[in-house]
Design an enzyme around this catalytic site. Structure first.
Site, short mmCIF file in Angstrom:
data_model
loop_
_atom_site.label_atom_id
_atom_site.label_comp_id
_atom_site.label_asym_id
_atom_site.label_seq_id
_atom_site.Cartn_x
_atom_site.Cartn_y
_atom_site.Cartn_z
CE1 TYR A 1 42.60 43.07 46.12
CE2 TYR A 1 40.64 44.41 46.47
CZ TYR A 1 41.34 43.24 46.66
OH TYR A 1 40.77 42.22 47.40
CG HIS B 1 47.23 36.66 45.06
ND1 HIS B 1 45.92 36.43 44.72
CD2 HIS B 1 47.83 35.45 45.12
CE1 HIS B 1 45.74 35.13 44.59
NE2 HIS B 1 46.88 34.51 44.82
#
EC number: 4.2.1.10
Length: 153
Positions: A23, A98
């Protein structure tokens, strides 16, 4: 001025510390600062929650906005409540974001129950995905205001 809600779901408050190899190292605050710097003409309303019912309430509040950028986190894969809430704000453009490329990860991450309720999906661009989503919403706002150069934003 264009008003955009940026909604972040479950576990996204831990960005920068949670699995940075997947991430990234930016925090949610870092992403918010970057968006404010990149789009000074936008009035942003940033929200994050780990509680599904609270997120549904945020979506309802966004019905008066010019657009929604939503990263639902794990709710992407199973929250029909969030899907239904997004459907109720018809006429408000919505983009699902995302950070990682969910299609290149575990099989269960490849299905979104949210995608049918939004206008566009951005995945795998890291924090730049938020910028792409806001850019899309701005082009759409221009088209709705009558700019003929913006066809199918």
């Amino acid at each position: 001025m264009v008003r955009v809600f940026v909604l972040n779901g479950v576990n996204l408050g831990a960005l920068g510390a949670r699995r940075p190899e997947v991430y990234g190292t930016l925090t949610l605050g870092d992403i918010e600062r970057r968006l404010r710097e990149r789009f000074p003409e936008v009035e942003f309303d940033f929200r994050q929650t780990d509680h599904e019912g609270e997120m549904v309430g945020f979506v309802r509040e966004a019905r008066e906005s010019d657009g929604v950028v939503i990263n639902p986190g794990a709710w992407t894969h199973y929250s029909y409540a969030l899907h239904d809430a997004l459907e109720t704000i018809e006429g408000v453009p919505k983009v699902e974001v995302h950070l990682s490329n969910v299609h290149a990860r575990e099989p269960w991450r490849r299905h979104s129950v949210i995608s049918p309720a939004v206008d566009a999906v951005v995945a795998g661009m890291g924090p730049y995905g938020y910028e792409a989503a806001v850019g899309y919403l701005l082009r759409g706002a221009e088209a709705r205001r009558g700019d003929p150069s913006e066809v199918n934003p």
